[in-house]
Design a protein around this motif. Sequence first.
Motif, PDB file in Angstrom:
ATOM      1  N   PHE A 195       0.816  -1.204   0.000  1.00 18.59           N
ATOM      2  CA  PHE A 195       0.000   0.000   0.000  1.00 18.59           C
ATOM      3  C   PHE A 195       0.855   1.263   0.000  1.00 18.59           C
ATOM      4  O   PHE A 195       0.336   2.361   0.153  1.00 18.59           O
ATOM      5  CB  PHE A 195      -0.935  -0.001   1.217  1.00 18.59           C
ATOM      6  N   GLY A 196       2.148   1.120  -0.152  1.00 19.76           N
ATOM      7  CA  GLY A 196       3.056   2.262  -0.171  1.00 19.76           C
ATOM      8  C   GLY A 196       3.609   2.569   1.203  1.00 19.76           C
ATOM      9  O   GLY A 196       4.796   2.458   1.439  1.00 19.76           O
ATOM     10  N   SER A 197       2.751   2.945   2.137  1.00 12.76           N
ATOM     11  CA  SER A 197       3.201   3.294   3.479  1.00 12.76           C
ATOM     12  C   SER A 197       3.231   2.076   4.407  1.00 12.76           C
ATOM     13  O   SER A 197       3.728   2.173   5.522  1.00 12.76           O
ATOM     14  CB  SER A 197       2.307   4.380   4.074  1.00 12.76           C
ATOM     15  N   PHE A 198       2.697   0.959   3.956  1.00 11.23           N
ATOM     16  CA  PHE A 198       2.750  -0.300   4.695  1.00 11.23           C
ATOM     17  C   PHE A 198       2.462  -1.438   3.733  1.00 11.23           C
ATOM     18  O   PHE A 198       1.990  -1.223   2.616  1.00 11.23           O
ATOM     19  CB  PHE A 198       1.755  -0.325   5.861  1.00 11.23           C
ATOM     20  N   LYS A 199       2.747  -2.654   4.183  1.00 10.10           N
ATOM     21  CA  LYS A 199       2.439  -3.854   3.403  1.00 10.10           C
ATOM     22  C   LYS A 199       1.581  -4.767   4.265  1.00 10.10           C
ATOM     23  O   LYS A 199       1.820  -4.896   5.464  1.00 10.10           O
ATOM     24  CB  LYS A 199       3.713  -4.595   3.021  1.00 10.10           C
ATOM     25  N   LEU A 200       0.597  -5.379   3.638  1.00 14.68           N
ATOM     26  CA  LEU A 200      -0.212  -6.398   4.292  1.00 14.68           C
ATOM     27  C   LEU A 200       0.255  -7.735   3.753  1.00 14.68           C
ATOM     28  O   LEU A 200       0.277  -7.947   2.541  1.00 14.68           O
ATOM     29  CB  LEU A 200      -1.696  -6.194   3.977  1.00 14.68           C
ATOM     30  N   CYS A 201       0.648  -8.640   4.647  1.00 15.55           N
ATOM     31  CA  CYS A 201       1.129  -9.961   4.246  1.00 15.55           C
ATOM     32  C   CYS A 201       0.151 -11.010   4.738  1.00 15.55           C
ATOM     33  O   CYS A 201      -0.388 -10.903   5.830  1.00 15.55           O
ATOM     34  CB  CYS A 201       2.498 -10.238   4.866  1.00 15.55           C
ATOM     35  N   GLY A 202      -0.057 -12.035   3.921  1.00 15.90           N
ATOM     36  CA  GLY A 202      -0.981 -13.078   4.309  1.00 15.90           C
ATOM     37  C   GLY A 202      -0.631 -14.410   3.692  1.00 15.90           C
ATOM     38  O   GLY A 202       0.349 -14.540   2.954  1.00 15.90           O
ATOM     39  N   GLU A 203      -1.453 -15.380   4.004  1.00 12.19           N
ATOM     40  CA  GLU A 203      -1.325 -16.700   3.419  1.00 12.19           C
ATOM     41  C   GLU A 203      -2.726 -17.260   3.261  1.00 12.19           C
ATOM     42  O   GLU A 203      -3.486 -17.326   4.236  1.00 12.19           O
ATOM     43  CB  GLU A 203      -0.473 -17.616   4.289  1.00 12.19           C
ATOM     44  N   GLY A 204      -3.058 -17.631   2.035  1.00 12.57           N
ATOM     45  CA  GLY A 204      -4.413 -18.071   1.764  1.00 12.57           C
ATOM     46  C   GLY A 204      -5.387 -16.944   2.060  1.00 12.57           C
ATOM     47  O   GLY A 204      -5.073 -15.770   1.831  1.00 12.57           O
TER      48      GLY A 204
END
Length: 81
Positions: free
Chosen positions: A54-63
Amino acid sequence: MPPLETWGRFPDRLRRHLLERLRDRAITVEDLDRLRRWVQSEPSVPTGPWYKDFGSFKLCGEGPLPKTFLRPGQAVRGRRL
């Protein structure tokens, strides 16, 4: 590809972790609004590891579940959305 799971269906421990990371990463109201708009678009996510920058942060996930928030310079793994 599965859809991103909704907040109400996250395990309690995951919700607590994400809220802690929101505070740790100093994610702003504007950041949360960008995240909200993306979630409302009902995105499909890979079954394995993924991340959304998102530019100012990243969202990380799995499935279908997000797993954590990262700062812009932090290393990620998985497929970029």
